[in-house]
Motif scaffolding. Structure first.
Motif, PDB file in Angstrom:
ATOM      1  N   GLY A   5       7.165  81.415 -22.344  1.00 46.26           N
ATOM      2  CA  GLY A   5       6.761  80.025 -22.192  1.00 46.26           C
ATOM      3  C   GLY A   5       7.915  79.085 -21.940  1.00 46.26           C
ATOM      4  O   GLY A   5       8.980  79.470 -21.447  1.00 46.26           O
ATOM      5  N   LEU A   6       7.718  77.820 -22.315  1.00 40.15           N
ATOM      6  CA  LEU A   6       8.734  76.795 -22.072  1.00 40.15           C
ATOM      7  C   LEU A   6      10.038  77.068 -22.825  1.00 40.15           C
ATOM      8  O   LEU A   6      11.123  76.908 -22.249  1.00 40.15           O
ATOM      9  CB  LEU A   6       8.171  75.409 -22.445  1.00 40.15           C
ATOM     10  N   PRO A   7       9.984  77.488 -24.102  1.00 38.79           N
ATOM     11  CA  PRO A   7      11.249  77.820 -24.769  1.00 38.79           C
ATOM     12  C   PRO A   7      12.020  78.915 -24.029  1.00 38.79           C
ATOM     13  O   PRO A   7      13.248  78.878 -23.935  1.00 38.79           O
ATOM     14  CB  PRO A   7      10.805  78.295 -26.157  1.00 38.79           C
ATOM     15  N   GLY A   8      11.271  79.892 -23.478  1.00 33.28           N
ATOM     16  CA  GLY A   8      11.910  80.958 -22.716  1.00 33.28           C
ATOM     17  C   GLY A   8      12.586  80.440 -21.464  1.00 33.28           C
ATOM     18  O   GLY A   8      13.658  80.912 -21.080  1.00 33.28           O
ATOM     19  N   ARG A   9      11.973  79.441 -20.819  1.00 36.84           N
ATOM     20  CA  ARG A   9      12.572  78.862 -19.610  1.00 36.84           C
ATOM     21  C   ARG A   9      13.862  78.121 -19.945  1.00 36.84           C
ATOM     22  O   ARG A   9      14.883  78.270 -19.250  1.00 36.84           O
ATOM     23  CB  ARG A   9      11.588  77.910 -18.940  1.00 36.84           C
ATOM     24  N   GLY A  39      12.492  68.605 -19.013  1.00 39.70           N
ATOM     25  CA  GLY A  39      11.156  68.025 -19.029  1.00 39.70           C
ATOM     26  C   GLY A  39      10.266  68.641 -20.078  1.00 39.70           C
ATOM     27  O   GLY A  39       9.084  68.917 -19.827  1.00 39.70           O
ATOM     28  N   VAL A  40      10.841  68.876 -21.275  1.00 38.10           N
ATOM     29  CA  VAL A  40      10.087  69.527 -22.348  1.00 38.10           C
ATOM     30  C   VAL A  40      10.187  68.686 -23.618  1.00 38.10           C
ATOM     31  O   VAL A  40      10.952  67.736 -23.716  1.00 38.10           O
ATOM     32  CB  VAL A  40      10.621  70.950 -22.628  1.00 38.10           C
ATOM     33  N   SER A  41       9.402  69.069 -24.610  1.00 40.72           N
ATOM     34  CA  SER A  41       9.369  68.348 -25.877  1.00 40.72           C
ATOM     35  C   SER A  41      10.537  68.733 -26.776  1.00 40.72           C
ATOM     36  O   SER A  41      11.224  69.735 -26.551  1.00 40.72           O
ATOM     37  CB  SER A  41       8.064  68.642 -26.609  1.00 40.72           C
ATOM     38  N   ARG A  42      10.723  67.932 -27.821  1.00 43.81           N
ATOM     39  CA  ARG A  42      11.768  68.227 -28.810  1.00 43.81           C
ATOM     40  C   ARG A  42      11.522  69.576 -29.480  1.00 43.81           C
ATOM     41  O   ARG A  42      12.463  70.335 -29.749  1.00 43.81           O
ATOM     42  CB  ARG A  42      11.782  67.112 -29.870  1.00 43.81           C
ATOM     43  N   THR A  43      10.258  69.887 -29.722  1.00 46.95           N
ATOM     44  CA  THR A  43       9.919  71.161 -30.372  1.00 46.95           C
ATOM     45  C   THR A  43      10.364  72.349 -29.522  1.00 46.95           C
ATOM     46  O   THR A  43      10.891  73.342 -30.042  1.00 46.95           O
ATOM     47  CB  THR A  43       8.392  71.245 -30.616  1.00 46.95           C
ATOM     48  N   VAL A  44      10.158  72.248 -28.216  1.00 45.42           N
ATOM     49  CA  VAL A  44      10.548  73.337 -27.306  1.00 45.42           C
ATOM     50  C   VAL A  44      12.063  73.515 -27.323  1.00 45.42           C
ATOM     51  O   VAL A  44      12.566  74.650 -27.407  1.00 45.42           O
ATOM     52  CB  VAL A  44      10.051  73.039 -25.874  1.00 45.42           C
ATOM     53  N   VAL A  45      12.797  72.403 -27.246  1.00 43.29           N
ATOM     54  CA  VAL A  45      14.260  72.481 -27.273  1.00 43.29           C
ATOM     55  C   VAL A  45      14.739  73.086 -28.592  1.00 43.29           C
ATOM     56  O   VAL A  45      15.617  73.957 -28.617  1.00 43.29           O
ATOM     57  CB  VAL A  45      14.889  71.087 -27.055  1.00 43.29           C
ATOM     58  N   ARG A  46      14.131  72.651 -29.685  1.00 40.02           N
ATOM     59  CA  ARG A  46      14.542  73.176 -31.001  1.00 40.02           C
ATOM     60  C   ARG A  46      14.319  74.681 -31.097  1.00 40.02           C
ATOM     61  O   ARG A  46      15.131  75.405 -31.672  1.00 40.02           O
ATOM     62  CB  ARG A  46      13.755  72.467 -32.113  1.00 40.02           C
ATOM     63  N   GLU A  47      13.204  75.148 -30.535  1.00 37.27           N
ATOM     64  CA  GLU A  47      12.919  76.590 -30.590  1.00 37.27           C
ATOM     65  C   GLU A  47      13.948  77.381 -29.792  1.00 37.27           C
ATOM     66  O   GLU A  47      14.432  78.423 -30.245  1.00 37.27           O
ATOM     67  CB  GLU A  47      11.514  76.870 -30.066  1.00 37.27           C
ATOM     68  N   ALA A  48      14.299  76.875 -28.605  1.00 37.98           N
ATOM     69  CA  ALA A  48      15.307  77.558 -27.785  1.00 37.98           C
ATOM     70  C   ALA A  48      16.665  77.538 -28.481  1.00 37.98           C
ATOM     71  O   ALA A  48      17.391  78.550 -28.511  1.00 37.98           O
ATOM     72  CB  ALA A  48      15.401  76.894 -26.415  1.00 37.98           C
TER      73      ALA A  48
END
Length: 231
Positions: A5-9, A39-48
């Motif tokens: 998903g987005l974290p993977g990207r 272009g992602v949320s804070r949650t996505v960045v935190r997971e990555a």
């Protein structure tokens, strides 16, 4: 561990950029900037970022940001880190390091496997040796790679040493890298296939000395071929 998903990207871009030095040691990344960039949320960045922290490639601190750590701190055994380094300018050094690691570990693992492998392990090794022979003759490098990874990973597990067993993914990453970056011959050499059969036969027979000798010949030859390819 594959992140989807987005974290993977996000991870798929940041990881290789850090591994290659494009984002250098000491660089400080801001979460807000990464959110905007991808272009992602804070949650996505935190997971990555959490995944990169687990690999010790970055350290995140409040009011400081996300700091890229020195290479000496990275989890260099992580298969993703290995893959990222193989994709960049660090490829030659990474392959040499991994080749040296294999020389230090795999012969000892083969000797231990001859003493500790279960009956199921021995049968599976024999079967994999046959599959390696078949796929090598067919010049099917994709299938050969799968069997080769399975063979070497099984030897590490069958050793009975949990630390050796943990290196299965690491060895798999270097074998994959050799194939993906065309550092393997178009058809595996017959002598290499014969040596895999010798390792399997020795482990099945409980002959630790021969298992160690045959595996040492495999990994020494692989490193010598690699040196030739890399110049």
């Amino acid at each position: 561990m594959e992140i989807q998903g987005l974290p993977g990207r996000v991870l798929g871009e940041l990881g290789p950029a850090i591994a290659s030095g494009e984002i250098p040691e000491g660089a400080v990344l801001r979460g807000e900037e990464l959110e905007e960039r991808f272009g992602v949320s804070r949650t996505v960045v935190r997971e990555a970022v959490r995944v990169l922290e687990g690999m010790r490639m970055v350290a995140s601190r409040r009011r400081v940001g996300i700091t890229v750590q020195p290479k000496s701190l990275w989890d260099v055994f992580d298969p993703m880190v290995i893959r990222w380094r193989l994709a960049g300018a660090d490829r030659s050094a990474q392959l040499r390091s991994l080749g040296s690691l294999r020389m230090a570990v795999e012969p000892a693992a083969a000797a231990l496997a001859a003493l500790h492998a279960s009956d199921d392990d021995r049968r599976e090794l024999s079967s994999l040796a046959v599959e390696l022979t078949v796929t090598a003759r067919a010049a099917d490098l994709t299938a050969f790679l799968g069997h080769d990874i399975a063979f070497h990973s099984l030897v590490l597990r069958a050793s009975g040493n949990e630390m050796f067993a943990h290196l299965g993914d690491t060895v798999g990453a270097v074998l994959t890298g050799r194939t993906e970056y065309q550092l393997m011959p178009h058809q595996p050499e017959p002598y290499a296939i014969r040596l895999h059969r010798e390792v399997a036969d020795a482990i099945c027979a409980g002959d630790a000395v021969q298992a160690e000798r045959a595996m040492r010949t495999i990994v020494t030859g692989a490193l010598a071929e690699l040196e030739q390819q890399l110049g």
